[in-house]
Design an enzyme around this catalytic site. Structure first.
Site, PDB file in Angstrom:
ATOM      1  N   SER A  14      49.450  30.204 -16.475  1.00  0.00           N
ATOM      2  CA  SER A  14      48.359  31.191 -16.590  1.00  0.00           C
ATOM      3  C   SER A  14      47.386  31.055 -15.417  1.00  0.00           C
ATOM      4  O   SER A  14      46.796  32.053 -14.984  1.00  0.00           O
ATOM      5  CB  SER A  14      47.639  31.076 -17.937  1.00  0.00           C
ATOM      6  OG  SER A  14      46.903  29.894 -18.018  1.00  0.00           O
ATOM      7  N   ASN A  15      47.208  29.863 -14.895  1.00  0.00           N
ATOM      8  CA  ASN A  15      46.358  29.727 -13.694  1.00  0.00           C
ATOM      9  C   ASN A  15      47.028  30.371 -12.483  1.00  0.00           C
ATOM     10  O   ASN A  15      46.359  30.993 -11.650  1.00  0.00           O
ATOM     11  CB  ASN A  15      46.044  28.258 -13.414  1.00  0.00           C
ATOM     12  CG  ASN A  15      44.879  27.762 -14.244  1.00  0.00           C
ATOM     13  OD1 ASN A  15      43.738  28.171 -14.016  1.00  0.00           O
ATOM     14  ND2 ASN A  15      45.152  26.912 -15.224  1.00  0.00           N
ATOM     15  N   MET A  91      52.558  18.911 -13.806  1.00  0.00           N
ATOM     16  CA  MET A  91      52.398  17.692 -14.593  1.00  0.00           C
ATOM     17  C   MET A  91      52.993  16.453 -13.913  1.00  0.00           C
ATOM     18  O   MET A  91      53.373  15.510 -14.591  1.00  0.00           O
ATOM     19  CB  MET A  91      52.996  17.898 -15.986  1.00  0.00           C
ATOM     20  CG  MET A  91      52.216  18.928 -16.781  1.00  0.00           C
ATOM     21  SD  MET A  91      50.433  18.528 -16.820  1.00  0.00           S
ATOM     22  CE  MET A  91      49.836  19.702 -18.011  1.00  0.00           C
ATOM     23  N   ASN A 108      43.807  20.941  -6.968  1.00  0.00           N
ATOM     24  CA  ASN A 108      44.294  20.864  -8.350  1.00  0.00           C
ATOM     25  C   ASN A 108      43.215  21.370  -9.290  1.00  0.00           C
ATOM     26  O   ASN A 108      42.027  21.310  -8.972  1.00  0.00           O
ATOM     27  CB  ASN A 108      44.616  19.409  -8.698  1.00  0.00           C
ATOM     28  CG  ASN A 108      45.128  19.233 -10.122  1.00  0.00           C
ATOM     29  OD1 ASN A 108      45.988  20.001 -10.582  1.00  0.00           O
ATOM     30  ND2 ASN A 108      44.616  18.234 -10.838  1.00  0.00           N
ATOM     31  N   HIS A 110      41.887  20.654 -13.253  1.00  0.00           N
ATOM     32  CA  HIS A 110      42.012  19.714 -14.366  1.00  0.00           C
ATOM     33  C   HIS A 110      41.117  20.202 -15.510  1.00  0.00           C
ATOM     34  O   HIS A 110      39.963  20.580 -15.266  1.00  0.00           O
ATOM     35  CB  HIS A 110      41.589  18.311 -13.910  1.00  0.00           C
ATOM     36  CG  HIS A 110      41.711  17.302 -15.004  1.00  0.00           C
ATOM     37  ND1 HIS A 110      42.927  16.795 -15.411  1.00  0.00           N
ATOM     38  CD2 HIS A 110      40.775  16.727 -15.795  1.00  0.00           C
ATOM     39  CE1 HIS A 110      42.725  15.951 -16.407  1.00  0.00           C
ATOM     40  NE2 HIS A 110      41.431  15.894 -16.662  1.00  0.00           N
ATOM     41  N   GLU A 175      38.888  28.187 -16.408  1.00  0.00           N
ATOM     42  CA  GLU A 175      39.804  27.796 -15.327  1.00  0.00           C
ATOM     43  C   GLU A 175      40.218  29.025 -14.524  1.00  0.00           C
ATOM     44  O   GLU A 175      40.275  28.998 -13.293  1.00  0.00           O
ATOM     45  CB  GLU A 175      41.050  27.105 -15.890  1.00  0.00           C
ATOM     46  CG  GLU A 175      40.782  25.781 -16.569  1.00  0.00           C
ATOM     47  CD  GLU A 175      42.063  25.076 -17.006  1.00  0.00           C
ATOM     48  OE1 GLU A 175      43.056  25.116 -16.264  1.00  0.00           O
ATOM     49  OE2 GLU A 175      42.070  24.483 -18.092  1.00  0.00           O
TER      50      GLU A 175
HETATM   51  C1  GAR Z   1      45.683  23.941 -17.658  1.00  0.00           C
HETATM   52  O1  GAR Z   1      44.725  23.726 -18.668  1.00  0.00           O
HETATM   53  C2  GAR Z   1      45.499  22.942 -16.543  1.00  0.00           C
HETATM   54  O2  GAR Z   1      44.165  22.627 -16.276  1.00  0.00           O
HETATM   55  C3  GAR Z   1      46.218  21.748 -17.114  1.00  0.00           C
HETATM   56  O3  GAR Z   1      47.358  22.272 -17.747  1.00  0.00           O
HETATM   57  C4  GAR Z   1      47.078  23.601 -18.165  1.00  0.00           C
HETATM   58  C5  GAR Z   1      48.131  24.476 -17.535  1.00  0.00           C
HETATM   59  O4  GAR Z   1      48.000  25.794 -17.968  1.00  0.00           O
HETATM   60  N1  GAR Z   1      46.567  20.834 -16.070  1.00  0.00           N
HETATM   61  C6  GAR Z   1      46.646  19.533 -16.253  1.00  0.00           C
HETATM   62  O5  GAR Z   1      46.436  18.979 -17.328  1.00  0.00           O
HETATM   63  C7  GAR Z   1      47.042  18.764 -15.020  1.00  0.00           C
HETATM   64  N2  GAR Z   1      47.027  17.368 -15.256  1.00  0.00           N
HETATM   65  P1  GAR Z   1      48.751  26.961 -17.186  1.00  0.00           P
HETATM   66  O6  GAR Z   1      50.195  26.489 -16.944  1.00  0.00           O
HETATM   67  O7  GAR Z   1      48.711  28.105 -18.168  1.00  0.00           O
HETATM   68  O8  GAR Z   1      48.022  27.231 -15.924  1.00  0.00           O
END
Ligand code: GAR
Length: 217
Positions: A14-15, A91, A108, A110, A175
């Site tokens: 989604s990001n 991840m 990144n 977080h 985010e």
């Molecule tokens: C997001 O909340 C991001 O901040 C987190 O995983 C999610 C991914 O969402 N990232 C971490 O925890 C990195 N260590 P997305 O795949 O929908 O963007």
């Protein structure tokens, strides 16, 4: 300078979508050149394809050293002319192989207010700790776990009835706002790093003090 972005994902993406939307709408001066996932079933790959962006998998193999994995990722990024790398729900810890290939150009997001609550299972930890605020952080990446210089943060209140899922959803909305914004600052050449501090030129005043519960006097 327009960014030539490589976006690394492991999941929903989604990001990534927020970045794709912002660049399509002209809010972010960037072109996503390639999306790379460490898992073949990441939905982020589908989002890339739908946006007409090359989607590549560099499969994670627990038997192979992380440096070798990153060398393969760098090869893909270079082949697509990438100059800036955005980790978006990626991840894996990245190694010096990736950082040396794109010095000062790996960022990144977080889902917590770093340096509090780095690593995994962040929302569970925030709730277990009883924190009244959480949020999200965009930062430059170094070899530590979520330790690099902080570019920007958004603060989100923790509610008494929150679960990890409701808190995650409230943070994720922020985010999607701050990640494209942080990348746009980078594109505009407005970020200056001095030691651990990142300065925005010209500075922005920020938007005030927050209290949770609210202060009555
Ligand atoms: C997001 O909340 C991001 O901040 C987190 O995983 C999610 C991914 O969402 N990232 C971490 O925890 C990195 N260590 P997305 O795949 O929908 O963007």
């Amino acid at each position: 300078m327009s960014l030539r972005l490589g976006v690394l994902v492991s999941g929903s993406g989604s990001n990534l979508q927020a970045i794709l939307d912002a660049s399509r709408e002209g809010r972010l001066d960037a072109e996503v050149r390639v999306v790379v996932s460490d898992t073949p079933d990441a939905y982020g790959l589908e989002r890339a394809r739908r946006a007409g962006v090359p989607a590549r998998v560099v499969p994670w193999d627990p038997g192979r050293p992380r440096q070798e994995h990153d060398r393969a990722v760098v090869e893909v990024l270079r082949a697509h002319g990438v100059d800036t790398v955005a980790l978006a729900g990626y991840m894996r810890l990245v190694t010096g192989e990736l950082l040396a290939a794109f010095p000062g150009r790996v960022v990144n997001i977080h889902p917590a207010l770093l340096p509090a609550f780095p690593g995994l299972h962040v929302h569970e930890k925030v709730l277990a700790h009883g924190a009244k605020f959480s949020g999200c952080t965009v930062h430059f990446v170094d070899e530590g776990t979520d330790t690099g210089p902080i570019i920007c943060q958004a603060v989100v209140p923790v509610r008494d009835d929150d679960t990890p899922e409701t808190l995650a959803a409230r943070i994720l909305r922020e985010e999607h706002r701050i990640y494209p914004q942080a990348l746009q600052y980078l594109a505009e050449g407005r970020l200056r790093v001095e030691g651990r501090r990142v300065f925005l030129d010209p500075p922005s005043p920020g938007s005030g003090t927050l209290h949770n519960p609210s202060v009555r006097f």
